[in-house]
Design a protein around this motif. Structure first.
Motif, short mmCIF file in Angstrom:
data_model
loop_
_atom_site.label_atom_id
_atom_site.label_comp_id
_atom_site.label_asym_id
_atom_site.label_seq_id
_atom_site.Cartn_x
_atom_site.Cartn_y
_atom_site.Cartn_z
N UNK A 98 -13.73 -27.74 0.78
CA UNK A 98 -13.36 -27.35 -0.58
C UNK A 98 -13.87 -28.38 -1.59
N UNK A 99 -13.68 -29.67 -1.28
CA UNK A 99 -14.13 -30.72 -2.20
C UNK A 99 -15.64 -30.69 -2.36
N UNK A 100 -16.37 -30.49 -1.26
CA UNK A 100 -17.83 -30.45 -1.32
C UNK A 100 -18.31 -29.25 -2.13
N UNK A 101 -17.65 -28.11 -1.96
CA UNK A 101 -18.03 -26.92 -2.72
C UNK A 101 -17.81 -27.14 -4.21
N UNK A 102 -16.67 -27.67 -4.57
CA UNK A 102 -16.39 -27.89 -6.00
C UNK A 102 -17.37 -28.91 -6.59
N UNK A 103 -17.68 -29.96 -5.81
CA UNK A 103 -18.64 -30.96 -6.29
C UNK A 103 -20.01 -30.34 -6.53
N UNK A 104 -20.37 -29.35 -5.70
CA UNK A 104 -21.66 -28.67 -5.84
C UNK A 104 -21.65 -27.62 -6.94
N UNK A 105 -20.49 -27.38 -7.55
CA UNK A 105 -20.42 -26.41 -8.65
C UNK A 105 -19.96 -25.03 -8.22
N UNK A 106 -19.32 -24.93 -7.05
CA UNK A 106 -18.80 -23.65 -6.57
C UNK A 106 -17.29 -23.64 -6.81
N UNK A 107 -16.78 -22.64 -7.50
CA UNK A 107 -15.33 -22.50 -7.68
C UNK A 107 -14.70 -22.06 -6.36
N UNK A 108 -13.53 -22.59 -6.05
CA UNK A 108 -12.78 -22.20 -4.86
C UNK A 108 -11.45 -21.63 -5.32
N UNK A 109 -11.18 -20.38 -5.00
CA UNK A 109 -10.04 -19.68 -5.58
C UNK A 109 -8.72 -20.00 -4.92
N UNK A 110 -8.74 -20.42 -3.63
CA UNK A 110 -7.51 -20.43 -2.85
C UNK A 110 -7.25 -19.03 -2.31
N UNK A 111 -6.23 -18.90 -1.45
CA UNK A 111 -5.95 -17.61 -0.84
C UNK A 111 -5.42 -16.64 -1.88
N UNK A 112 -5.92 -15.42 -1.83
CA UNK A 112 -5.57 -14.38 -2.80
C UNK A 112 -5.09 -13.14 -2.06
N UNK A 113 -4.22 -12.33 -2.69
CA UNK A 113 -3.89 -11.02 -2.11
C UNK A 113 -5.15 -10.18 -1.97
N UNK A 114 -5.15 -9.28 -1.00
CA UNK A 114 -6.32 -8.45 -0.74
C UNK A 114 -6.78 -7.69 -1.98
N UNK A 115 -5.81 -7.18 -2.75
CA UNK A 115 -6.17 -6.41 -3.95
C UNK A 115 -6.92 -7.26 -4.94
#
Length: 368
Positions: free
Chosen positions: A224-241
């Motif tokens: 998650x940290x590497x993705x955010x550092x690279x400029x990718x948003x990480x949403x966290x777990x979300x309901x299927x809808x």
């Protein structure tokens, strides 16, 4: 007929696959046994789909004893084990009921394990073949691997998007690229970071606008940290809808997993018409997923090419056609075929709904 599904987490792609099977066969009673052996993404989705939900104790011996007692108590006609650990649990003890097994990707395909470990896992799978009444494969590739291992009855049951989409994607700006899943070695967040960097480089060389990237899910802190550092948003777990809603608001879906079964996330993206760019791994090749590319450079180039309206429209149509090929009627036909191929000596054939198709005709679902 009463089927007891055994899973090792209540969340993620395996649960999505099980839920689609339940939805496709309303004339079968489905119950669920969860063996919590790791943290999982329990968003509370769809518990009501099952006639009952049971939790097995954690230690393996207690879990095996609990599963045996549960099979007797609920009167299960068939136990359907999903993924590797649940598969070992269900097949390593005498349950007094036939067992169907869905690997959802054999563990010996993991590229993060040593060759010695993969060989050992393959031998464990081979040793459990005789305790498996039918292998329910999720892709032609998985079915072929099962046949090579010696499974006597192999039926390929394709995954599908669970619910008909309420929206269809439209091309727009900013150009949003999404992926879905647990941030792990399997989904290969490092590969996605490389694709993003290469896409940024190619976009700069073309003088084109950059892409907006989002990972729908959660997982390893390092990833998650590497993705955010690279400029990718990480949403966290979300309901299927909410996941489906965000897919409908994107312009492209990218899939960079190093190994896979038959990811439902790709099918959900295809159902809303999202153009797909995916890593060409064997299971996706066998399933003829659109937009496959073997290299980081090719994946980045395909994403940037989707900025062109005609290319995007062609990819949009291919995704919708791919989704149509994974229909509820085909899944129902294949799954009831799988359950009917449990040997007659261990089941009552009158209790299993007859395999049928609502339309069209298909060749024999058996791999062999």
């Amino acid at each position: 007929m009463r089927v007891l599904h055994v899973v090792e987490s209540f969340g993620g792609g395996v649960l999505s696959a099980v839920l689609s099977m339940v939805d496709a066969t309303p004339d079968i009673e489905h119950q669920l046994a969860i063996w919590h052996r790791r943290d999982h993404a329990d968003t509370g989705d769809e518990r009501a789909a099952f006639a009952a939900v049971h939790v097995l104790p954690g230690p393996p011996r207690r879990a095996a004893r609990g599963l045996r007692n549960l099979v007797r108590r609920v009167g299960a006609d068939l136990v359907h084990a999903h993924s590797s650990y649940a598969g070992v649990l269900a097949r390593s003890c005498d349950l007094g009921a036939p067992v169907a097994y869905s690997p959802h990707c054999f563990a010996f395909e993991r590229t993060d394990l040593s060759a010695v470990s993969r060989t050992a896992i393959r031998e464990v799978e081979r040793s459990l073949v005789r305790r498996t009444d039918v292998l329910v494969a999720c892709s032609p590739h998985e079915g072929s691997l099962g046949a090579e291992l010696g499974f006597r009855r192999v039926v390929t049951v394709p995954n599908r998007a669970l619910h008909p989409p309420q929206v269809r994607v439209r091309r727009g700006e900013p150009f949003r690229v999404v992926t879905v899943g647990r941030v792990t070695e399997q989904k290969d967040w490092r590969h996605l970071v490389e694709v993003k960097r290469e896409a940024d480089r190619q976009a700069a060389a073309r003088g084109a606008a950059g892409l907006h990237w989002e990972w729908l899910g959660s997982g390893d802190t390092e990833g998650e940290d590497a993705l955010r550092t690279a400029g990718v948003e990480v949403s966290g777990w979300l309901p299927r809808t909410e996941v489906v809603a965000r897919l409908g608001a994107a312009q492209a879906y990218v899939h960079t997993a190093a190994w896979e079964g038959a990811p439902v996330s790709i099918l959900e993206a295809a159902a809303v018409g999202l153009p797909i760019v995916a890593r060409a791994i064997p299971t996706l090749v066998s399933d003829d997923v659109p937009g496959l590319e073997p290299t980081v450079e090719g994946q980045a180039e395909r994403l940037l090419d989707l900025h062109e309206p005609l290319a995007w429209a062609r990819a949009h149509r291919r995704s919708l056609a791919f989704s149509t090929d994974h229909s509820v009627s085909l899944q129902r036909y294949r799954l009831t075929t799988a359950y009917r191929h449990v040997p007659a000596s261990v089941r009552n054939p009158r209790e299993i709904p007859r395999a049928r198709m609502d339309h069209g005709s298909y060749s024999d679902a058996l791999v062999r």
